[in-house]
Design a protein around this motif. Structure first.
Motif, short mmCIF file in Angstrom:
data_model
loop_
_atom_site.label_atom_id
_atom_site.label_comp_id
_atom_site.label_asym_id
_atom_site.label_seq_id
_atom_site.Cartn_x
_atom_site.Cartn_y
_atom_site.Cartn_z
N MET A 1 -54.40 52.88 -20.37
CA MET A 1 -54.15 53.27 -21.73
C MET A 1 -54.55 52.11 -22.63
SD MET A 1 -50.60 54.57 -23.30
CE MET A 1 -50.76 56.29 -23.06
N ASN A 2 -55.28 52.37 -23.67
CA ASN A 2 -55.80 51.36 -24.58
C ASN A 2 -55.14 51.54 -25.94
OD1 ASN A 2 -57.29 49.36 -25.65
ND2 ASN A 2 -59.27 50.38 -25.47
N LYS A 3 -54.11 50.70 -26.23
CA LYS A 3 -53.38 50.82 -27.48
C LYS A 3 -53.78 49.69 -28.41
CE LYS A 3 -48.85 51.52 -29.35
NZ LYS A 3 -47.45 51.66 -29.10
N ARG A 4 -54.09 50.01 -29.62
CA ARG A 4 -54.50 49.01 -30.60
C ARG A 4 -53.30 48.64 -31.47
NH1 ARG A 4 -60.54 49.84 -32.22
NH2 ARG A 4 -59.93 48.04 -33.41
N SER A 5 -53.25 47.35 -31.89
CA SER A 5 -52.15 46.93 -32.75
C SER A 5 -52.44 47.34 -34.19
CB SER A 5 -51.96 45.41 -32.67
OG SER A 5 -53.13 44.75 -33.09
N SER A 6 -51.39 47.52 -34.93
CA SER A 6 -51.55 47.97 -36.30
C SER A 6 -52.01 46.81 -37.19
CB SER A 6 -50.23 48.53 -36.82
OG SER A 6 -49.31 47.47 -37.00
N PRO A 7 -52.66 47.11 -38.31
CA PRO A 7 -53.09 46.06 -39.24
C PRO A 7 -51.92 45.23 -39.77
CG PRO A 7 -54.13 48.15 -39.80
CD PRO A 7 -53.13 48.43 -38.73
N LEU A 8 -50.78 45.87 -39.93
CA LEU A 8 -49.59 45.16 -40.41
C LEU A 8 -49.15 44.10 -39.40
CD1 LEU A 8 -47.62 44.98 -42.73
CD2 LEU A 8 -46.21 46.70 -41.60
N ALA A 9 -49.23 44.42 -38.12
CA ALA A 9 -48.85 43.45 -37.08
C ALA A 9 -49.81 42.27 -37.08
CB ALA A 9 -48.83 44.13 -35.72
N ARG A 10 -51.07 42.52 -37.32
CA ARG A 10 -52.06 41.43 -37.37
C ARG A 10 -51.78 40.51 -38.56
NH1 ARG A 10 -57.59 44.76 -36.13
NH2 ARG A 10 -57.05 45.31 -33.98
N ILE A 11 -51.43 41.09 -39.70
CA ILE A 11 -51.12 40.29 -40.88
C ILE A 11 -49.90 39.42 -40.62
CG2 ILE A 11 -50.32 40.43 -43.28
CD1 ILE A 11 -52.12 42.92 -43.57
N PHE A 12 -48.86 40.00 -40.01
CA PHE A 12 -47.67 39.23 -39.69
C PHE A 12 -47.98 38.11 -38.69
CE2 PHE A 12 -44.94 42.97 -41.04
CZ PHE A 12 -44.46 42.31 -42.18
N ALA A 13 -48.85 38.34 -37.76
CA ALA A 13 -49.23 37.33 -36.77
C ALA A 13 -49.93 36.15 -37.45
CB ALA A 13 -50.12 37.93 -35.70
N VAL A 14 -50.85 36.45 -38.37
CA VAL A 14 -51.55 35.39 -39.10
C VAL A 14 -50.56 34.61 -39.97
CG1 VAL A 14 -53.30 34.94 -40.87
CG2 VAL A 14 -53.78 36.55 -39.02
N ALA A 15 -49.66 35.32 -40.65
CA ALA A 15 -48.67 34.66 -41.50
C ALA A 15 -47.74 33.78 -40.67
CB ALA A 15 -47.87 35.71 -42.27
N ALA A 16 -47.34 34.26 -39.50
CA ALA A 16 -46.47 33.47 -38.63
C ALA A 16 -47.18 32.21 -38.14
CB ALA A 16 -46.01 34.32 -37.44
N LEU A 17 -48.44 32.33 -37.84
CA LEU A 17 -49.23 31.17 -37.42
C LEU A 17 -49.32 30.15 -38.55
CD1 LEU A 17 -50.97 29.78 -35.30
CD2 LEU A 17 -52.92 31.05 -36.18
N ALA A 18 -49.57 30.61 -39.77
CA ALA A 18 -49.66 29.71 -40.92
C ALA A 18 -48.33 29.00 -41.16
CB ALA A 18 -50.08 30.48 -42.16
N VAL A 19 -47.23 29.72 -41.08
CA VAL A 19 -45.91 29.12 -41.28
C VAL A 19 -45.63 28.08 -40.18
CG1 VAL A 19 -43.42 29.59 -41.23
CG2 VAL A 19 -44.95 31.05 -42.57
#
Length: 107
Positions: A1-19
């Motif tokens: 099964m190939n599930k893609r992450s949502s754009p919102l999750a990607r934004i939160f991941a980038v923000a968490a990395l920046a913080v």
């Protein structure tokens, strides 16, 4: 099964990395001390604005055993470049004991 992450999750991941990066930089800079510090009364003072007392610099200095150009400059409060400019004939790598170095122009 190939599930893609949502754009919102990607934004939160980038923000968490920046913080996380910002927190790491702040933690490292505070651990290293920085330029501001507190004196015994708890007041902050900046090391860049702290004035050192005026020290009289003699016109010449006699080289002693173990002296280096850097140690003389530090001890006498004269930049190495100034000593080198005033004494173009010296070899900074091999100072001779008893040699007279000019530290400033006579007045």
């Amino acid at each position: 099964m190939n599930k893609r992450s949502s754009p919102l999750a990607r934004i939160f991941a980038v923000a968490a990395l920046a913080v996380a990066l910002i927190v790491a930089v702040v933690a490292i800079s505070s651990a290293l001390g920085g330029n501001d510090s507190k004196d015994s009364s708890g007041r902050h003072h900046n090391a860049k604005t702290h004035k050192t007392p005026h020290v009289h610099v003699p016109v010449t200095y006699e080289v002693k055993s173990g002296d280096t150009l850097i140690s003389i400059a530090h001890r006498m409060g004269v930049p190495v470049a100034r000593i080198e400019n005033l004494n173009p004939e010296i070899d900074p790598q091999s100072l001779i004991v008893g040699e007279q170095l000019k530290l400033r122009e006579p007045r």
